[in-house]
Enzyme design. Sequence first.
Site, short mmCIF file in Angstrom:
data_model
loop_
_atom_site.label_atom_id
_atom_site.label_comp_id
_atom_site.label_asym_id
_atom_site.label_seq_id
_atom_site.Cartn_x
_atom_site.Cartn_y
_atom_site.Cartn_z
N GLU A 33 -3.86 -9.17 2.88
CA GLU A 33 -3.76 -9.73 4.32
C GLU A 33 -5.07 -9.28 5.03
O GLU A 33 -5.09 -9.88 6.22
CB GLU A 33 -2.61 -9.26 4.87
N SER B 100 -7.58 0.36 0.29
CA SER B 100 -8.43 1.26 1.07
C SER B 100 -6.98 2.31 1.06
O SER B 100 -6.28 2.28 1.80
CB SER B 100 -8.56 0.74 2.55
N CYS C 41 0.77 -1.10 0.08
CA CYS C 41 0.10 0.09 0.16
C CYS C 41 0.84 1.29 -0.03
O CYS C 41 1.69 1.55 -1.08
CB CYS C 41 -1.07 -0.01 1.06
N HIS D 118 -4.39 -4.92 -0.16
CA HIS D 118 -4.40 -5.60 1.14
C HIS D 118 -4.75 -6.94 1.25
O HIS D 118 -5.91 -7.28 1.75
CB HIS D 118 -5.14 -4.76 2.15
#
EC number: 2.3.1.31
Length: 599
Positions: A236, A191, A142, A234
């Site tokens: 994860e 995000s 990110c 993401h």
Amino acid sequence: MPLIIPQNLIGEDILEQEKIFTMEEERANSQDIRPINIAIVNLMPKKEETEVQILRMLTNSALQIKIDLIRMNSYEGKNTSINHLQKFYKTYDEIKNNKYDAMIVTGAPVETLAYEDIKYWEELKEIFDFAKTNVYSTMFICWSAQAALHYYYGIKSKVTSEKIFGVFEYEVLQDSKLLKGFDDDFYVPHSRHSRVNYEDILKVKDLDVLAHRSDTGVSLATTKDNRFIFSFGHWEYDKDILEKEYLRDLSKGLNIALPKNYYKNDNPDNGIKVRWRSNGNLFFSNWLNYCVYQETPFYLNEIQKKKVSKFGGSSLSDADKFNKVKEIINSKKDTDVIVVSAPGKRNKDDIKVTDDLIEISKIRDDLNELEIVLKRLKKEIKLKENMISSYLDKVKLRFENIAEDLKVEQEFSRELNNVFLQIEKSSSRDFIISRGEYLNAKLMSLYLDYEFVDAKELIKFDYNGIVDTVRSVELIRKSIAKGKKVVIPGFYGSDENGNIKIFERGGSDYTGSIVASALNSEIYENWTDVDGVMTEDPNKNKNAKSFQHLTYDELDEIIESGAEVYQRDAIKPARDKNIKIKVLNTNNPDFEGTEISNI
């Protein structure tokens, strides 16, 4: 295969719930297996939450993994206890002489800040340099992916007007070890408030883009040797992370949209649809197996540094400087990647190429704006031309209808056409406005078989725009002999240069008054559509009466009160000669009207 993590880092209940297989370091050391050493630089505020997410992804590999958790020494967050940080985390100074098979640098909620404004930026740059020399393969997640691309390659990220928020579908753009076993399309949660554009990464030959979309920018990119992995999403994330962020932002009153493609049928009441977990597990597994385990030397000290050399514009300002740079590159066998700036200044009075290009861009923007304005103006001009044409047709038809009804259309048509050609070509406001009186006088002269005398030859204005009464009277007397039948257009005359000039007020009343004065008329009749000067406005009061007689002084008082019955300037020439004015009604010619005189 197990993860080798510090004792008590994560509770047993969470390890069991997340199915994270761990092994104590003492037992691992007794096995004849060298574990993969991974450094995790955790920049997220909620470090314990992120630890579980990352370790869950790592434990799916069949490899034995030993981790070191790294924190920023230059910044102390508020969401993780200092006791936890001191017990389980190391600082850069503690690991700067270590070698690692791999490293993960997490994201951080700072993407709208300038890098220089981030408190731990200088320390993070040291870790970026460390990754080139002491780590075989590093995954940046990110925001750290954007920061690494900026630091290594000068690629700028761009803040977006709306948050990139939701689960997005991507197409596999090219074959890669990282995407081995993937279907053609896959999903990744995102995000963030910033993005890196596909075109900017393509400019760097050392980089490959594996996935991107026009609305999110790049999602996954790597160096060609997979030493650096830039993952903007993401994989994860837990199932409910995006929902927690959404509800948090709503509670703060922020303008946050529903996470895209996250809830079933985009309805929170239907629950969350997880569609990224299998691809995420496969991605981390591929990275550890193909990019780390099979590539990292058994003895970590043998890891060769990945070197990126950047040459600024001053180093590449001319051909001689290019030769010097080539000599530098050829003298160093470990120079893998070259990043260059545009040609800089050759001397103190020179201008950088980028500055000239910026000026070109600014001028181009100005031109584009001017072209837009010009296009709009051309459209506006066309519209106005059409409006003029419409009004010309309307006015011309009015005169044609009158002439036809009077049966003088043949004699009048040539004059009418000539006048409208003149109107089309003229830019004189006074000339255009005066043509109504001119044509009506022409029409009336034809109908009565009277001589037409143009007011421009009779009424003269001086250089100050004032009627030259002496000269006008002289011209009127010279042009209109006693007993001569003439029709004169009202409302205008001409200036010293012979150009048409209209009266500012008074109009045709003024013309009639001047002519009556010049010819010493006994009576000046002013025909209108009311029965003389009225006690009230007949349009407002049907019972209004007309005055039978008024003196000029009484008329002045009525004018002074605001009644729009006559212009004082228009009656002056007649008043000065004591000429009676009779205001009469064309529609009621037998009515005596109002007589105005000095007596």
